[in-house]
Scaffold this motif. Structure first.
Motif, PDB file in Angstrom:
ATOM      1  N   ILE A 129       0.836  -1.204   0.000  1.00  9.64           N
ATOM      2  CA  ILE A 129       0.000   0.000   0.000  1.00  9.64           C
ATOM      3  C   ILE A 129       0.873   1.256   0.000  1.00  9.64           C
ATOM      4  O   ILE A 129       0.575   2.228  -0.692  1.00  9.64           O
ATOM      5  CB  ILE A 129      -0.985  -0.013   1.189  1.00  9.64           C
ATOM      6  CG1 ILE A 129      -2.050  -1.092   0.950  1.00  9.64           C
ATOM      7  CG2 ILE A 129      -1.644   1.345   1.391  1.00  9.64           C
ATOM      8  CD1 ILE A 129      -2.982  -1.308   2.103  1.00  9.64           C
ATOM      9  N   MET A 175       0.807   4.065  -2.853  1.00  7.69           N
ATOM     10  CA  MET A 175       0.533   5.463  -2.517  1.00  7.69           C
ATOM     11  C   MET A 175       1.690   6.371  -2.921  1.00  7.69           C
ATOM     12  O   MET A 175       1.478   7.477  -3.411  1.00  7.69           O
ATOM     13  CB  MET A 175       0.242   5.603  -1.022  1.00  7.69           C
ATOM     14  CG  MET A 175      -1.085   5.013  -0.605  1.00  7.69           C
ATOM     15  SD  MET A 175      -1.350   5.119   1.166  1.00  7.69           S
ATOM     16  CE  MET A 175      -1.366   6.880   1.394  1.00  7.69           C
ATOM     17  N   ASN A 228       0.876   3.009   7.789  1.00 10.93           N
ATOM     18  CA  ASN A 228       0.190   1.766   7.425  1.00 10.93           C
ATOM     19  C   ASN A 228       0.567   0.612   8.350  1.00 10.93           C
ATOM     20  O   ASN A 228      -0.290  -0.198   8.704  1.00 10.93           O
ATOM     21  CB  ASN A 228       0.481   1.406   5.964  1.00 10.93           C
ATOM     22  CG  ASN A 228      -0.271   2.300   5.009  1.00 10.93           C
ATOM     23  OD1 ASN A 228      -1.457   2.543   5.170  1.00 10.93           O
ATOM     24  ND2 ASN A 228       0.432   2.821   4.020  1.00 10.93           N
ATOM     25  N   GLN A 242     -10.317   8.092   4.927  1.00 13.97           N
ATOM     26  CA  GLN A 242      -9.594   7.213   5.853  1.00 13.97           C
ATOM     27  C   GLN A 242     -10.228   5.830   5.885  1.00 13.97           C
ATOM     28  O   GLN A 242      -9.528   4.809   5.875  1.00 13.97           O
ATOM     29  CB  GLN A 242      -9.613   7.793   7.276  1.00 13.97           C
ATOM     30  CG  GLN A 242      -8.821   9.039   7.438  1.00 13.97           C
ATOM     31  CD  GLN A 242      -9.077   9.746   8.748  1.00 13.97           C
ATOM     32  OE1 GLN A 242      -8.443  10.732   8.993  1.00 13.97           O
ATOM     33  NE2 GLN A 242      -9.980   9.296   9.584  1.00 13.97           N
ATOM     34  N   HIS A 266      -9.549   3.877   2.739  1.00 12.99           N
ATOM     35  CA  HIS A 266      -8.152   3.434   2.790  1.00 12.99           C
ATOM     36  C   HIS A 266      -8.007   2.205   3.696  1.00 12.99           C
ATOM     37  O   HIS A 266      -7.339   1.228   3.333  1.00 12.99           O
ATOM     38  CB  HIS A 266      -7.276   4.582   3.299  1.00 12.99           C
ATOM     39  CG  HIS A 266      -5.845   4.224   3.476  1.00 12.99           C
ATOM     40  ND1 HIS A 266      -4.920   4.366   2.475  1.00 12.99           N
ATOM     41  CD2 HIS A 266      -5.166   3.716   4.534  1.00 12.99           C
ATOM     42  CE1 HIS A 266      -3.741   3.974   2.908  1.00 12.99           C
ATOM     43  NE2 HIS A 266      -3.863   3.573   4.157  1.00 12.99           N
TER      44      HIS A 266
END
Length: 150
Positions: free
Chosen positions: A24, A28, A59, A121, A124
């Motif tokens: 991730i 990103m 993360n 959020q 995500h």
């Protein structure tokens, strides 16, 4: 004595969490990176390495301290669905991990006291929980198979 299901082993979950955080964060970092020839003059841009490192820390924290403990609870509930066929169990797991991500998004928003970006959020964290599930399934292929052959 019966063997515990591999999906509940902490090492597998931790490895899946780390792999998810790396993937991730890479995605990103690439998404938010602005190539040098497209940068505006007199505007500061963070490097890919910086964005990756900061994203990885955030993360990892979300995955290790929020999603992993919640996933242990979810997986415990999913073990009661052994009689279902593989596709039903997979569908139930996906729905459960979407709910896990939504719950994680609420907890994260409460913890950070940030409700202005709640939907971003939460999306995500839901995406992260599904990638986390995918890594767990790949790392623990026995989850998809009936436990009768063990």
């Amino acid at each position: 004595m019966t063997k515990p299901h591999r999906i509940n082993r902490p090492r597998g979950k931790i490895l899946a969490a780390v792999l998810t955080a790396v993937l991730i964060s890479l995605a990103m970092g690439i998404y938010h990176y602005v190539p040098i020839d497209e940068r505006l003059e007199n505007t500061y841009y963070y490097s890919f390495g910086y964005k990756f490192a900061v994203g990885l820390l955030i993360n990892l924290a979300i995955l290790l301290f929020l999603l992993t403990p919640l996933s242990i609870l979810v997986d415990g509930l999913l073990l009661y669905r052994k009689k279902d066929n593989t596709y039903i169990r997979l569908l139930v797991a996906i729905v459960a991990y979407v709910l896990l991500g939504f719950t994680g998004g609420i907890i994260y928003s409460i913890f950070t006291l940030n409700f202005t970006t709640f939907s971003a959020q939460t999306i995500h964290i839901i995406a992260g929980s599904l990638v986390f599930l995918a890594f767990q399934l790949v790392l623990n292929r026995s989850f998809l198979h009936s436990s009768s052959h063990r």
